[in-house]
Enzyme design. Structure first.
Site, mmCIF file in Angstrom:
data_model
loop_
_atom_site.group_PDB
_atom_site.id
_atom_site.type_symbol
_atom_site.label_atom_id
_atom_site.label_comp_id
_atom_site.label_asym_id
_atom_site.label_seq_id
_atom_site.Cartn_x
_atom_site.Cartn_y
_atom_site.Cartn_z
ATOM 1 N N GLY A 46 -5.383 6.666 1.119
ATOM 2 C CA GLY A 46 -5.024 5.800 0.000
ATOM 3 C C GLY A 46 -5.139 4.357 0.433
ATOM 4 O O GLY A 46 -5.095 4.049 1.633
ATOM 5 N N GLN A 51 -3.607 -4.684 0.275
ATOM 6 C CA GLN A 51 -4.012 -4.432 1.662
ATOM 7 C C GLN A 51 -5.353 -5.072 2.003
ATOM 8 O O GLN A 51 -5.660 -5.274 3.173
ATOM 9 C CB GLN A 51 -4.074 -2.924 1.931
ATOM 10 C CG GLN A 51 -2.709 -2.258 1.856
ATOM 11 C CD GLN A 51 -2.802 -0.805 2.225
ATOM 12 O OE1 GLN A 51 -3.135 0.025 1.387
ATOM 13 N NE2 GLN A 51 -2.555 -0.483 3.483
ATOM 14 N N CYS A 99 0.338 3.909 7.818
ATOM 15 C CA CYS A 99 -0.146 2.903 6.863
ATOM 16 C C CYS A 99 -1.222 2.057 7.529
ATOM 17 O O CYS A 99 -1.060 1.632 8.674
ATOM 18 C CB CYS A 99 1.017 2.011 6.424
ATOM 19 S SG CYS A 99 0.529 0.702 5.288
ATOM 20 N N LEU A 100 -2.294 1.801 6.810
ATOM 21 C CA LEU A 100 -3.403 1.006 7.358
ATOM 22 C C LEU A 100 -3.001 -0.442 7.601
ATOM 23 O O LEU A 100 -3.706 -1.168 8.303
ATOM 24 C CB LEU A 100 -4.610 1.064 6.414
ATOM 25 C CG LEU A 100 -5.208 2.468 6.215
ATOM 26 C CD1 LEU A 100 -6.289 2.434 5.144
ATOM 27 C CD2 LEU A 100 -5.764 3.019 7.510
ATOM 28 N N HIS A 141 3.695 5.985 -1.733
ATOM 29 C CA HIS A 141 3.335 5.002 -0.705
ATOM 30 C C HIS A 141 2.472 3.885 -1.312
ATOM 31 O O HIS A 141 2.730 2.692 -1.092
ATOM 32 C CB HIS A 141 2.585 5.722 0.430
ATOM 33 C CG HIS A 141 2.160 4.826 1.548
ATOM 34 N ND1 HIS A 141 2.679 4.930 2.818
ATOM 35 C CD2 HIS A 141 1.256 3.826 1.590
ATOM 36 C CE1 HIS A 141 2.111 4.001 3.591
ATOM 37 N NE2 HIS A 141 1.244 3.314 2.868
ATOM 38 N N GLU A 142 1.455 4.272 -2.078
ATOM 39 C CA GLU A 142 0.542 3.268 -2.647
ATOM 40 C C GLU A 142 1.225 2.450 -3.734
ATOM 41 O O GLU A 142 1.021 1.243 -3.843
ATOM 42 C CB GLU A 142 -0.730 3.946 -3.181
ATOM 43 C CG GLU A 142 -1.530 4.715 -2.134
ATOM 44 C CD GLU A 142 -1.807 3.927 -0.875
ATOM 45 O OE1 GLU A 142 -1.970 2.698 -0.949
ATOM 46 O OE2 GLU A 142 -1.838 4.548 0.207
ATOM 47 N N HIS A 145 3.200 -0.299 -2.327
ATOM 48 C CA HIS A 145 2.410 -1.470 -1.944
ATOM 49 C C HIS A 145 2.338 -2.489 -3.087
ATOM 50 O O HIS A 145 2.349 -3.688 -2.853
ATOM 51 C CB HIS A 145 0.985 -1.068 -1.562
ATOM 52 C CG HIS A 145 0.827 -0.665 -0.120
ATOM 53 N ND1 HIS A 145 1.103 -1.519 0.921
ATOM 54 C CD2 HIS A 145 0.412 0.497 0.446
ATOM 55 C CE1 HIS A 145 0.857 -0.896 2.066
ATOM 56 N NE2 HIS A 145 0.445 0.330 1.812
HETATM 57 ZN ZN ZN Z 1 0.044 1.680 3.306
#
Ligand code: ZN
Length: 188
Positions: A46, A51, A99-100, A141-142, A145
């Site tokens: 995701g 991000q 998480c990226l 999670h997304e 963000h």
């Molecule tokens: Zn993330």
């Protein structure tokens, strides 16, 4: 099409609520194309627009479950309803999340088992998606963000402290840091 640099925790766009998108323009579609490419290159399941440094309520997801079924889509101006969050401590393995924007780290976090997503797709149509288990986790999670919340902000003791320590050790937590999938290699 382009792989975009991924913002690391500390970048202000990650820590404040994102702006509504409204109409699905060519610009929005081009951004989503790049977001999907970036998510695949990372790789991740995701990715949210903040991000990649864009203040917009958009996320993409692409995940294959244990039975081999693929769940992928684009959520623009989403709403998310979730079942009551479970009580108790997270399981170190089953609830392990990453998480990226906190690359290479994983910490356990309990999430609601079910989620209902309402969002606009790339054709500008509203749709609904019911999710449970890991897909519900990805959506939570997304969606977080877009509220300016990272999963590390939600961790409980002792994981919250461990995450702070890891972020400090990497000298993250201040603006201006990013990494580029395909060029920068990070251990996971
Ligand atoms: Zn993330």
């Amino acid at each position: 099409m382009a792989v975009l640099p991924l913002c690391i925790t500390g970048e202000p766009v990650l820590h404040s609520p994102a702006a509504e998108v409204g109409a699905v323009t060519d610009e929005v579609r081009a951004l989503v194309t790049d977001m999907i490419e970036t998510m695949k290159a990372a790789p991740g399941v995701g990715l949210a627009a903040p991000q990649v440094g864009v203040d917009a309520r958009i996320f993409v997801y692409d995940w294959v479950d244990d039975s081999g079924e693929r769940h992928s889509g684009t959520a623009i101006d989403p709403e998310l309803l979730v079942s009551p969050p479970p009580l108790g401590d997270p399981d170190d393995e089953e609830d392990s999340e990453g998480c990226l924007s906190v690359p290479g780290e994983r910490f356990p976090l309990r999430r609601s088992e079910r989620a209902l997503l309402r969002a606009t797709d790339l054709d500008g149509r509203r749709y609904e998606l019911e999710a449970h288990g890991w897909l519900a986790r990805i959506l939570q999670h997304e969606y977080d963000h877009l509220q300016g919340i990272l999963y590390v902000d939600r961790l409980t003791h002792p994981h919250a402290k461990a995450a702070l320590k890891a972020i400090k050790k990497q000298s993250w937590g201040s603006p201006g840091q990013s990494w580029l999938p395909g060029r920068d290699h990070l251990e996971d």
